[in-house]
Write a protein that holds these residues in place. Structure first.
Motif, mmCIF file in Angstrom:
data_model
loop_
_atom_site.group_PDB
_atom_site.id
_atom_site.type_symbol
_atom_site.label_atom_id
_atom_site.label_comp_id
_atom_site.label_asym_id
_atom_site.label_seq_id
_atom_site.Cartn_x
_atom_site.Cartn_y
_atom_site.Cartn_z
ATOM 1 N N ARG A 1 74.670 21.486 17.282
ATOM 2 C CA ARG A 1 75.141 20.729 16.114
ATOM 3 C C ARG A 1 74.072 20.705 15.021
ATOM 4 O O ARG A 1 74.387 20.838 13.827
ATOM 5 N N ASP B 1 74.082 27.124 3.527
ATOM 6 C CA ASP B 1 75.188 27.756 2.792
ATOM 7 C C ASP B 1 75.505 26.962 1.525
ATOM 8 O O ASP B 1 75.807 27.549 0.471
ATOM 9 N N LYS B 2 75.462 25.637 1.626
ATOM 10 C CA LYS B 2 75.731 24.806 0.449
ATOM 11 C C LYS B 2 74.693 25.043 -0.639
ATOM 12 O O LYS B 2 75.031 25.164 -1.822
ATOM 13 N N GLN B 3 73.437 25.114 -0.230
ATOM 14 C CA GLN B 3 72.378 25.351 -1.201
ATOM 15 C C GLN B 3 72.538 26.716 -1.864
ATOM 16 O O GLN B 3 72.324 26.862 -3.075
ATOM 17 N N GLU C 1 74.053 24.029 13.355
ATOM 18 C CA GLU C 1 75.235 24.183 12.510
ATOM 19 C C GLU C 1 75.086 23.387 11.212
ATOM 20 O O GLU C 1 75.467 23.857 10.127
ATOM 21 N N ILE C 2 74.541 22.174 11.325
ATOM 22 C CA ILE C 2 74.306 21.360 10.125
ATOM 23 C C ILE C 2 73.313 22.051 9.201
ATOM 24 O O ILE C 2 73.510 22.103 7.973
ATOM 25 N N GLN C 3 72.256 22.585 9.768
ATOM 26 C CA GLN C 3 71.262 23.296 8.963
ATOM 27 C C GLN C 3 71.883 24.519 8.300
ATOM 28 O O GLN C 3 71.604 24.806 7.127
ATOM 29 N N ARG C 4 72.740 25.240 9.058
ATOM 30 C CA ARG C 4 73.391 26.426 8.494
ATOM 31 C C ARG C 4 74.329 26.025 7.360
ATOM 32 O O ARG C 4 74.361 26.683 6.300
ATOM 33 N N THR C 5 75.098 24.946 7.576
ATOM 34 C CA THR C 5 76.013 24.475 6.535
ATOM 35 C C THR C 5 75.242 24.035 5.293
ATOM 36 O O THR C 5 75.643 24.325 4.157
ATOM 37 N N GLU C 6 74.129 23.333 5.511
ATOM 38 C CA GLU C 6 73.304 22.896 4.383
ATOM 39 C C GLU C 6 72.734 24.091 3.634
ATOM 40 O O GLU C 6 72.697 24.097 2.392
#
Length: 257
Positions: free
Chosen positions: A162, A172-174, A165-170
């Motif tokens: 998790r 991607d957002k950046q 995944e949060i780091q990856r999502t962050e």
């Protein structure tokens, strides 16, 4: 009589012979794997403890070993030995197991995993205090390995997944934000360029409009007529004369002729 390590010979005998009893006194390394029930988690924790032990150099403690632990036969009929493993099992093993189990039971499994060195040092001190009353001393002791139950391992793996995944999502957002910022910056630049072009065209048209006055138009008309008058093949006349009565009569008279 207790003798330090040395080279010596027993006196020869024929009937009643003295027998030499040898006790191991060198440092003794011991590893134990224990399963400890952890009440706060209601789970079992497998730990590996390691230590280095030795026989105390105090005469009273040494005499206790010789007087209370039976010697084992050796290959020589004149000697017998008390192995260090037997001394450890007699005086230290139960104390160590009890201290480790009771000491770890006051923690949660995650605490033991995250603070292994500190908790190992606490156990070392408690074991040293308890072994002061025995012929055994402890030089080193600690938690060599901690094996949590599978449910804890899976929970930590899921938590790590998790987190990743949060780091990856962050990330991607950046990346998306950076792209949007770049596109917005390009759009602003493009708009500024188009506005600049439009402003330039407007200024040019204004200059042209301001410069085209009736006097300028008349001047240009006369220039054209002047150039046209120089030509012999073609007859030019001003547009304003197209509706002239005199011109119509002249054309009509020419047709009669």
């Amino acid at each position: 009589t207790v003798l330090p390590p040395s080279k010596f010979r027993l006196d020869p005998c024929f009937s009643l012979c003295d027998k030499l009893v040898i006790a191991e006194a060198s440092d003794y390394s011991k590893k134990e794997i224990m399963t400890v029930f952890m009440p706060k988690d209601d789970l079992n924790l497998t730990v590996e403890v390691r230590g280095i032990f030795a026989v105390s150099n105090q005469d009273d403690n040494v005499n206790r070993i010789f007087s209370r632990i039976p010697a084992q036969a050796t290959n020589s009929s004149a000697t017998s030995a008390i192995p260090m493993d037997t001394v450890y099992e007699t005086y230290a093993a139960q104390i160590i197991r009890e201290v480790v189990r009771s000491g770890l039971a006051s923690y949660e499994i995650t605490d033991v995993m995250n603070n292994r060195d500190r908790i190992g040092a606490e156990l070392h001190q408690k074991i040293s205090d308890r072994l002061n009353l025995t012929p055994i001393t402890v030089a080193q002791f600690g938690l060599a390995d901690v094996q949590p139950p599978e449910v804890i391992v899976k929970a930590k793996e899921a938590a790590k997944e998790r987190e990743i995944e949060i780091q990856r999502t962050e990330a991607d957002k950046q990346i998306a934000l950076k792209k949007a910022e770049a596109e917005l910056e390009l759009a602003d630049k493009d708009q500024q360029i188009r506005l600049k072009i439009a402003e330039t065209i407007r200024e040019e048209n204004k200059i042209v409009a301001d410069s085209v006055t009736p006097a300028y138009i008349e001047y240009r008309r006369l220039e054209v007529l002047e150039e046209a008058a120089k030509s012999e093949a073609t007859i030019f006349f001003p547009v304003e004369m197209a509706n002239s009565v005199g011109l119509e009569n002249r054309v009509f008279n020419n047709k009669k002729k």
